[in-house]
Structure formats: C-alpha cells, structure tokens
Design a protein around this motif. Structure first.
Motif, PDB file in Angstrom:
ATOM      1  N   ASP A  43      80.656 -44.155  16.863  1.00  9.43           N
ATOM      2  CA  ASP A  43      81.448 -43.121  16.080  1.00  9.43           C
ATOM      3  C   ASP A  43      82.772 -43.592  16.052  1.00  9.43           C
ATOM      4  O   ASP A  43      83.596 -43.317  15.253  1.00  9.43           O
ATOM      5  CB  ASP A  43      81.385 -41.603  17.006  1.00  9.43           C
ATOM      6  N   TYR A  47      85.205 -43.810  12.649  1.00 12.07           N
ATOM      7  CA  TYR A  47      86.407 -43.326  12.638  1.00 12.07           C
ATOM      8  C   TYR A  47      87.583 -44.308  12.080  1.00 12.07           C
ATOM      9  O   TYR A  47      88.274 -44.229  11.255  1.00 12.07           O
ATOM     10  CB  TYR A  47      86.750 -42.616  13.818  1.00 12.07           C
ATOM     11  N   VAL A 128      83.432 -39.069   6.809  1.00 12.00           N
ATOM     12  CA  VAL A 128      84.733 -38.958   7.465  1.00 12.00           C
ATOM     13  C   VAL A 128      86.080 -38.974   6.491  1.00 12.00           C
ATOM     14  O   VAL A 128      86.862 -38.239   6.275  1.00 12.00           O
ATOM     15  CB  VAL A 128      85.026 -40.257   8.412  1.00 12.00           C
ATOM     16  N   LEU A 184      82.253 -35.731  16.184  1.00 10.82           N
ATOM     17  CA  LEU A 184      83.247 -36.723  15.447  1.00 10.82           C
ATOM     18  C   LEU A 184      84.051 -36.091  14.435  1.00 10.82           C
ATOM     19  O   LEU A 184      85.222 -36.206  14.235  1.00 10.82           O
ATOM     20  CB  LEU A 184      82.387 -37.965  14.616  1.00 10.82           C
ATOM     21  N   VAL A 188      88.184 -35.717  13.548  1.00  7.76           N
ATOM     22  CA  VAL A 188      88.777 -36.229  12.468  1.00  7.76           C
ATOM     23  C   VAL A 188      89.657 -34.861  11.890  1.00  7.76           C
ATOM     24  O   VAL A 188      90.577 -35.195  11.375  1.00  7.76           O
ATOM     25  CB  VAL A 188      87.475 -36.421  11.415  1.00  7.76           C
TER      26      VAL A 188
END
Length: 517
Positions: A43, A47, A128, A184, A188
């Motif tokens: 993760d 990111y 993301v 996650l 974000v």
C-alpha cells in the motif's frame, strides 16, 4: 546596491531557507515513519507511485512559471515598471489555474492509457491518483504564490508554508488517519486535506499581507500584453529543463531495473539520495540569489554581479566540501551507519556520484546567473545535452558494470552541464568564480582529500568520529591560515553575523502573527 549589501541579503535570506529545508526534511521522515507503521509495504508503494505521478503532473502544469515569475517580477521591479509586475501576477495565476484544472481532467486518463496494461493493470495506483489529482490546482497556485513573494525578496514565505505548515499539517492529518485505522484511501484523503488546509492558510496570508503594496495597485484590469508573452517565452524552456533534470534522476533506476536485478536497484536507490545533500547549500542560496540578481539586471547595475557570483560560489563550496570529504573518503562507514552492512556494495557508486554532484557546488551559481540574466534557452539546451549524455552512457555502461556504470553516466552528465553553464556565463557575461583565492582553495582541498585517501589506504584512518572532527577543525584552520577569505569578505561575514543575531531573536513568525491578528 553594493556587493556587500547584495551578499548580506543573499546569505541572510538563504540561512532561513536552509533551516526550513532541514525542518521540512525531518518532518518528512517522521511522516513516512508514521505511515509505514500503519500501511503495508504494498500500500505504501502504491501511495508512493501515485505521489510520483502527481509530482510529474504538477511539474508540467506549473509551466516553468515558478522560476519565470520571480525572475521577471524582480527584473521589472528593478526597472520600476510596477504595472507590468501587476500583469505578471494576474496572468501567472490565471494560467496556473487553467493548467491545474486541465490536469485534473487529463492526468488520470493519460496515466491509465500509459500504465493500465502494464504495472498498474489492477488499477490500484489509478484509484489513488484520482483522489490526489484534486490537490494539483491547489499545489500550482501555492507554488506560484510562493514564487510571487520570492520576486519581492520575501523568500521566508517558502519556509513558513512549504517547510513548516504543509509538512506539519500532513503529519497531523496522517496521524489522525493512522489513529482511526483508516484504509489507504483514508490516508490519501488526509494528504489531500493537508494541501487544501495549507492553501487556505496561504490565501488568508495573501489577503492580509499581499506582496504588492497598495500604492502599486493603480490598475486592476486583466490584460495579456507582450509582458505576459515574454514571461511564457522565458518560462517554457525552464519547463523543459526541469523535466529533463527530473528524467536524469530516475532514468538510472529504470535502466538498472531493465538490465540488472532488483537488489542492485535497491542498493543504488539507497545511496543515490545521499549525494543530494551536496547541493543543499547551493540550492538554498540560489533561491534568494535569483530575485536579488534579477533586480540588479533590471536596474542595469551589472557591475557587482561578477563579484557576487565569485564570493557566493567560494563560500558555498567552503561549507559543502567537509560533507563531500566524509562521503568520498568514508563511503563504507557512511553507508553502514545509515543502512547497514548489506548496502555497503554501493560504496564505489556513492564515491563516483559524489564526484559528480560536488561540481554543482564547485562551479556554483552558473545556472542561477544565467537564469537571472534571462538566458533560459541555453539552460534548456544544456539539459538536453546532459540528458542525452546520461542515457547514452547508461546504455553503454550499465549492462557490463551495473550500478557503477549508472553512477559514471550520472556523474559525467552532471559535470558536463556544469562546465557548459560555466563557459556560457564566462563567454556571454564575462563572469566566473575562479579567482586566485578560489584556485588556491581548489589546490588545498585536492591535497587534503588525497592525503586522507592515502592515510586510509595505509590503514592510518579507521573512520572513527573523532577523526572526522579533527579533519573539520584542521580544514578551517588551514583555510584561515591560507587567507582564502580576504579582508573584505571577513567584513561581510561580520555584518552577516549581526543580521543573523537580529533575525534569530525570539519572535513569532510573521504568518502566524498575521493569521492571529
């Protein structure tokens, strides 16, 4: 403005930038520690990849204006053409906002087209990116606002908002996300909220303490005249320059990954960032150097520029050399202490990279001098040539020599761009840093490094901390005895000390005063 006054303002202002940079780096390390304690490696990798995409998007969407705006604001201030300054501010903000909104619409689709069938086939990074992309317009406007203040010599604004408020807010929002055990996407969203929060604080500051004094606000109509076209024409080559320099920073990783194992890539990527510290002083001083020297160009007061260039280059190299000596003479010790013995095979690469990157400090403010003089086209040509050299050498050397080949390619390309820019400043502006005292300093530091390497190879040096402390003391004693700094420079240092004592006196930073008033 005299040489003494200019050097005083540059050093005093850059001291704030340097301190802010260290604070920002520390806060960034703490934030990464918080996030990695919560997110799984996969993760966190997702990111990080998304942040890279957003960084590239933001760099393109800024259109090079973050360098062009401060130069032209300072230039037209020097010519006392305040109406052109007003037009530059309005047009830069409008162009930045339009570019930011376009990036929100285009970037996710473009990334999906390029990576959707490759390393992001499952769309994890894209999910993301679709959240973080909304931070780009705020980031661009924040960049341009800082650039505007920079053009008015208010360089400390960069420290307050980019090195303190932004990382502190990110750490705060990230800590909350970790505390509530967010996914996650929650992390974000915390990043996005941090940027919005920072931009909001900047907006309040901009309204309460605008960079343009009221008396300069004579006409508020929006217009795009030759002044705006001049800004675009100057800034576009800088966009190409920044893009190519960024390419040079990650092309090694891509080509090592293609030709060699993941282990070699990991070792190289661990040691590569270390040499970035060799450019820290120059980049911090350069942030203040450009608007001050650009204003002198606008006032047509070019006589002091050569002396400013030479003095600032000598001082920056004086301060940077001790760190270079540590990295170059003790690479194994340095790597082992930071990463562990498993990364020590990167010692030779680190030493080669250090030789390449120290030229940034040694040749000094060639880039910044050309930037202030308006020679952005040549800077673009230099970056094209340097990137080409880097790619060609990597193709030739990496298959056989691995990360050592990558280091050689990077070092040679960086040396080449520094030499080209120095020759340009000498031939076009008749400016260079190689005074008799600077040549003497070059001879001294070369002898010192050679002696240290000989002593180390003879097992007279072990890498103990006290050895390095003795070296530091000896280095500055030799510099003082050799009179590398003349009487005029010593007087400058005395004045700078007085200014620093005044500026570091206890007081609430200006933005916090404004926001609480």
């Amino acid at each position: 403005m005299s040489v003494n006054d200019s050097v005083n303002r540059i050093v005093t202002g850059s001291g704030v930038i340097l301190a802010g940079t260290f604070i920002g780096m520390l806060l960034d390390i703490i934030t990464k520690k918080v996030l990695t304690s919560h997110l799984a490696p996969a993760d966190f990798g997702t990111y990080s990849l998304a942040l890279t995409v957003i960084s590239i998007t933001g760099a393109f969407a800024t259109l090079g204006l973050n360098e062009g705006v401060p130069r032209y604001i300072a230039f037209f201030r020097g010519k006392h053409e305040e109406q052109k300054v007003h037009e530059l501010i309005i047009s830069a903000m409008i162009m930045g906002l339009i570019a930011g909104l376009i990036s929100v619409l285009v970037s996710p689709s473009l990334f999906h087209a390029l990576a959707g069938n490759g390393f992001d086939a499952q769309g994890k990074v894209l999910s993301v990116v679709k959240i973080l992309i909304f931070a780009v317009p705020f980031t661009i406007l924040l960049n341009l606002t800082v650039a505007i203040y920079r053009g008015f010599d208010r360089t400390s604004v960069n420290m307050y908002f980019y090195n303190i408020i932004r990382p502190v807010s990110l750490l705060g929002f990230a800590t909350i996300a970790v505390f509530i055990k967010a996914s996650l996407k929650g992390v974000v969203f915390a990043d996005l909220l941090s940027m919005i929060f920072t931009f909001s604080i900047m907006s309040v500051y901009f309204i309460k303490r605008p960079p343009v004094k009221h008396k300069a606000k004579q006409e508020r109509k929006i217009q795009f005249s030759d002044t705006t076209r001049q800004l675009i024409r100057y800034s576009f080559p800088l966009l190409i320059t920044a893009t190519l320099l960024n390419i040079m920073s990650w092309i090694d990783t891509i080509m090592l990954g293609y030709f060699k194992s993941a282990e070699i890539v990991g070792i190289y990527n661990a040691v590569y960032p270390l040499v970035g510290f060799l450019s820290l002083v120059v980049s911090s001083v350069g942030f203040v150097y450009v608007p001050i020297t650009s204003r002198l160009w606008g006032q047509n007061e070019t006589a002091p520029l050569g002396s400013i260039y030479a003095v600032m280059t000598k001082w920056c190299f004086l301060l940077t050399f001790p760190l270079f000596a540590l990295i170059f003479v003790y690479p194994e010790y340095f790597i082992t202490k930071l990463y562990g013995a498993q990364y020590v095979s990167g010692a030779t690469s680190l030493r080669i990279l250090a030789l390449g990157f120290i030229t940034n400090s040694y040749f000094g403010f060639n880039y910044h001098t050309l930037l202030a003089s308006g020679d952005s086209d040549f800077l673009m040509k230099c970056s094209v040539a340097s990137a080409g050299i880097n790619i060609a050498l990597n193709f030739m050397l990496i298959p056989e020599y691995g990360m050592i080949g990558a280091a050689v390619g990077t070092a040679v390309s960086f040396v080449s761009i520094e030499v080209l820019m120095t020759l340009r400043a000498w031939r076009k502006q008749n400016m260079h840093p190689f005074t008799s005292m600077y040549r003497k300093l070059t001879f001294i530091v070369t002898l010192m490094v050679g002696a240290m390497l000989a002593a180390r190879n003879a097992h007279l040096l072990t890498g103990a901390l006290w050895e390095y402390a003795v070296f530091i003391v000896g280095y500055f004693l030799i510099v003082n005895h050799a009179k590398i700094l003349d009487n005029t420079e010593m007087e400058m240092i005395g004045e700078i000390r007085k200014n620093f004592k005044y500026r570091i006196s206890l007081r609430i930073p200006e933005p916090f005063k404004i926001l609480t008033s």
